[in-house]
Design a protein around this motif. Structure first.
Motif: not given
Length: 326
Positions: A165-188
């Motif tokens: 869904y994201f355009n090229t200019s959005e993806w680099e930042t959005s990818c990191v944001m999503v990854a951080e969001s997931i990592a913050q709530r999933v236990t190791l």
């Protein structure tokens, strides 16, 4: 008319959908307990959110499914959000297949309409980048709900649609944001490995997201403020498997995450020093953890290290072959 498909045919003939009709069908899609009505409403929205051969909308539409409406629907299905309202999660009992094993009502229709919304991004941006990030995080979280294991194809299609869904200019930042969001709530634990494994797309973006999620999980696990890959690699490879207090379960998780970080995308393929250091550590793990070592998860860590080592050798051979072709 909705159930037998006549409403969609009528809309296509007229070339437009009144807001009241669009709102009514979406409400049925998201909240009706009638399964046939859910499916018909989902088919209707698939139809009106389709593009013709020229890439233009088939019908004029003024009412679209908003993020707030979709979020409220998820809440009504029993999924929880944190206090900031940006992160979706499910209860532990649900993730583990708790006492109520019934499939959440309308979840398939929800996934279908989100996918349909994403596929018309070229002509209409229904979601803002931040909303799309949150929906992507929700979609990934749904893979932890064991009640949805029979819906992997629908989940996968929704996940892939959101990634694209994201355009090229959005993806680099959005990818990191999503990854951080997931990592913050999933236990190791094994759940974090399931999260990484669910990102199965073969396109470049999916591979980068998979690698980035692994990176953020490792960063949080080691308490780092900055995701420094070299430092994380040193921390993982400094784990001494000969120590009596070695936590082999944590090591097992680290092995899988580190391998995904390095090899899911091509970002580190040319970092020969890092790749060689990782292969050496995998070799040490596979040889230094004895076959008679039955400490918790020691055999699994040894076998996983051996498996990943063989995989890394094959990847290296494949990469060398491509270099020769060039």
């Amino acid at each position: 008319m909705l159930l037998d498909g006549w409403l969609l045919n009528l809309v296509r003939i007229c070339g437009f959908v009144e807001d009241s009709v669009a709102s009514w069908t979406l409400t049925n899609l998201l909240h009706s307990p009638n399964e046939k009505l859910q499916v018909s409403a989902a088919d209707f929205w698939d139809g009106i959110l389709s593009l013709d051969e020229a890439g233009e909308p088939l019908v004029n539409l003024g009412y679209f499914p908003s993020y707030s409406v979709l979020k409220r629907a998820m809440l009504s299905y029993g999924y929880l959000f944190d206090t900031s309202g940006t992160k979706a999660s499910i209860s532990g009992s649900t993730a583990a297949g708790g006492p109520d094993d019934s499939l959440p009502h309308n979840i398939i229709a929800w996934l279908r309409v989100v996918s349909a919304c994403c596929k018309i991004r070229k002509v209409h941006s229904i979601f803002s980048p931040s909303e799309a990030e949150e929906l992507l995080a929700i979609a990934i979280s749904l893979f932890l709900d064991r009640r949805l294991e029979g819906l992997l194809l629908v989940l996968g299609d929704c996940l892939n649609s959101l990634i694209l869904y994201f355009n090229t200019s959005e993806w680099e930042t959005s990818c990191v944001m999503v990854a951080e969001s997931i990592a913050q709530r999933v236990t190791l634990d094994l759940n974090c490995l399931r999260v990484v494994d669910c990102i199965t797309g073969t396109n470049k973006r999916s591979k980068i997201l998979r690698s980035q999620v692994a990176l953020q999980l490792l960063k949080i696990s080691f308490g780092l403020k900055v995701a420094n890959v070299e430092k994380i690699l040193k921390l993982v490879t400094s784990i001494n498997v000969k120590e009596k207090e070695c936590d082999f379960f944590r090591l097992y998780v680290y092995l899988v995450l580190m391998d995904n970080l390095l090899f899911s995308s091509d970002a580190f393929r040319d970092k020969t020093g890092m790749v060689d250091a990782w292969r050496n550590y995998l070799r040490n793990c596979s040889t230094q953890i004895g076959c008679t070592d039955w400490r918790f998860y020691a055999p699994k860590a040894r076998n996983k290290a051996s498996y990943l080592l063989q995989g890394s050798i094959l990847k290296k051979s494949s990469g060398d072959g491509k270099s020769c072709v060039r």
